[in-house]
Design a protein around this motif. Sequence first.
Motif, short mmCIF file in Angstrom:
data_model
loop_
_atom_site.label_atom_id
_atom_site.label_comp_id
_atom_site.label_asym_id
_atom_site.label_seq_id
_atom_site.Cartn_x
_atom_site.Cartn_y
_atom_site.Cartn_z
N THR A 170 -0.66 52.98 -15.78
CA THR A 170 0.50 53.87 -15.84
C THR A 170 1.77 53.10 -16.20
N ALA A 171 1.95 51.94 -15.57
CA ALA A 171 3.12 51.13 -15.87
C ALA A 171 3.08 50.62 -17.31
N ASP A 172 1.91 50.20 -17.77
CA ASP A 172 1.81 49.70 -19.14
C ASP A 172 2.08 50.81 -20.16
N ARG A 173 1.58 52.02 -19.87
CA ARG A 173 1.84 53.12 -20.81
C ARG A 173 3.33 53.44 -20.89
N ALA A 174 4.01 53.45 -19.75
CA ALA A 174 5.45 53.69 -19.78
C ALA A 174 6.18 52.60 -20.54
N THR A 175 5.73 51.35 -20.37
CA THR A 175 6.36 50.24 -21.08
C THR A 175 6.12 50.34 -22.59
N VAL A 176 4.90 50.74 -22.96
CA VAL A 176 4.58 50.88 -24.39
C VAL A 176 5.43 51.97 -25.03
N ARG A 177 5.60 53.09 -24.30
CA ARG A 177 6.45 54.16 -24.86
C ARG A 177 7.89 53.69 -25.03
N ALA A 178 8.40 52.98 -24.03
CA ALA A 178 9.77 52.48 -24.14
C ALA A 178 9.90 51.47 -25.28
N THR A 179 8.90 50.62 -25.42
CA THR A 179 8.94 49.63 -26.50
C THR A 179 8.90 50.31 -27.87
N ALA A 180 8.05 51.36 -27.99
CA ALA A 180 8.00 52.09 -29.27
C ALA A 180 9.32 52.75 -29.59
N ASP A 181 9.99 53.33 -28.58
CA ASP A 181 11.30 53.95 -28.81
C ASP A 181 12.31 52.91 -29.26
N ALA A 182 12.29 51.74 -28.60
CA ALA A 182 13.24 50.69 -28.97
C ALA A 182 12.96 50.16 -30.37
N GLN A 183 11.72 50.02 -30.73
CA GLN A 183 11.39 49.50 -32.06
C GLN A 183 11.74 50.49 -33.17
N SER A 184 11.78 51.78 -32.81
CA SER A 184 12.20 52.75 -33.82
C SER A 184 13.64 52.54 -34.26
N LEU A 185 14.44 51.80 -33.46
CA LEU A 185 15.84 51.54 -33.81
C LEU A 185 16.01 50.28 -34.65
N VAL A 186 14.95 49.48 -34.77
CA VAL A 186 15.09 48.19 -35.46
C VAL A 186 15.60 48.35 -36.89
N PRO A 187 15.04 49.28 -37.71
CA PRO A 187 15.56 49.40 -39.10
C PRO A 187 17.03 49.81 -39.15
N VAL A 188 17.42 50.70 -38.22
CA VAL A 188 18.80 51.18 -38.22
C VAL A 188 19.76 50.07 -37.79
N VAL A 189 19.39 49.36 -36.70
CA VAL A 189 20.26 48.28 -36.20
C VAL A 189 20.35 47.16 -37.23
N GLY A 190 19.29 46.93 -37.98
CA GLY A 190 19.30 45.81 -38.92
C GLY A 190 20.04 46.08 -40.20
N THR A 191 20.30 47.36 -40.55
CA THR A 191 20.91 47.64 -41.86
C THR A 191 22.13 48.54 -41.79
N ALA A 192 22.25 49.42 -40.80
CA ALA A 192 23.33 50.42 -40.79
C ALA A 192 24.58 49.85 -40.15
N ASP A 193 25.68 50.60 -40.38
CA ASP A 193 26.95 50.20 -39.77
C ASP A 193 26.97 50.65 -38.32
N PRO A 194 27.91 50.15 -37.52
CA PRO A 194 27.92 50.43 -36.08
C PRO A 194 27.98 51.91 -35.74
N GLU A 195 28.68 52.73 -36.52
CA GLU A 195 28.81 54.14 -36.20
C GLU A 195 27.47 54.87 -36.31
N ILE A 196 26.74 54.53 -37.36
CA ILE A 196 25.43 55.16 -37.52
C ILE A 196 24.50 54.69 -36.41
N VAL A 197 24.60 53.40 -36.07
CA VAL A 197 23.76 52.90 -34.97
C VAL A 197 24.07 53.62 -33.68
#
Length: 427
Positions: A32-59
């Motif tokens: 259960t703990a690992d599944r919650a961690t995996v979901r949180a990690t997937a959500d955070a990784q979905s921001l990687v392209p935006v954080v790496g290329t967009a301006d602060p307002e879009i981020v």
Amino acid sequence: MRGRLALLAAAVGVLVLTAFLVPLALLVRDVTADRATVRATADAQSLVPVVGTADPEIVRLTVEQLVAQSRRPVSVFLPDGTILGAAAPRTPAVELAARGQSLTAEFDDGREVVIAVQRRADGIGVIRTVVPAAELTHGVTRAWLLLAGLGIVLVLVGLAVADRLARSLVGAITDLSTVSHRLANAELDARVTPAGPAELREVAGALNHLAGRIQVLLREEREQVADLSHRLRTPLTALRLEAESLRDPADAARVTAAVDGLERAVTGLIRQARWRTPTAGAAVCDAAAIVGDRVAFWSVLAEDTGRAVTLDLAEGPLPVGVPADELEAAVDALLGNVFAHTPDETPFTVRLAPDGGHVLLTVADEGPGMPPGTVRRGASHGGSTGLGLDIAQRAAEASGGSLEVGTGPEGGARVLLRLGPPRSPND
């Protein structure tokens, strides 16, 4: 035994289920703990392209949208120190991620997931999200309760199965015990129905075989005793004819009476040998009449051998719970011992009196006395069969009394035969 078997089954079931369910419960918690961690990690990784290329307002807008969807705090640390999203301190995990290392760390309120974003031109950005402790253990309590309920159900089922098996075992053993007690109480027709495991069925068969053998051996012994007793009838008949041919009518009458008494004893012995069940519980006779008659019989021999006989006989009737022929045999055995083990002209005394609820017969002589160990079947110190005192003892015990052998005031032997009162057939 049934309770112990149930307790053993419960203990084994609890141990097995504990060894199985405890690791399973821990595994459920970790998964259960690992599944919650995996979901949180997937959500955070979905921001990687935006954080790496967009301006602060879009981020910022993207982070707010993700927080609304996941209901989980998300923070983005830009290289210039700007923090977008939820306000959060720069933890040691964030400092490590700022050097280019992504990781997951434990802390008091749950877990934090930090991801390093190295695509920005101005440096390394860090995405941080937190998995609360409630999310890490969401559903674990319910799963544990289900596992505990399953364990209790399995233990109860095991107890029911064990109790059913124990009932069959205990029932078979109880039947064996009941039949063995019935056999011990002379119910030789008792048999047990083989049941239970193969071992108990084998024991039941052996017990039935033993009961059958006891019946056969006892029947053979009774027939042998009856045959032996019946063989005595021929010499008794010859003795009766000799008695009738005596010239002196008094002598003829006396010898004939003795032969009649001996024939009655033989007849009683045959009847007793052929009986299958004792009837001593319902037997009754008058001890005063029996003792008076037997003393009168032995008085003739006492007169011939110069013995003085003192008879102290309480006024009858004195009923006792002994058949008349057995009491006659007991009295004859006691008086016969006096003549067999004391020299001629030795006086003896016979007393019969009530003793509480019993009747006490005392035979005392002024002879050399009896050595210890005399009251033992087959034991004799005077060359006899050693059965006289044993006959008297068994007659007394059959009526609920006892036999005591000791030394009288004059130094001779003294035998106390205590006879119990008559008993009803239901006793």
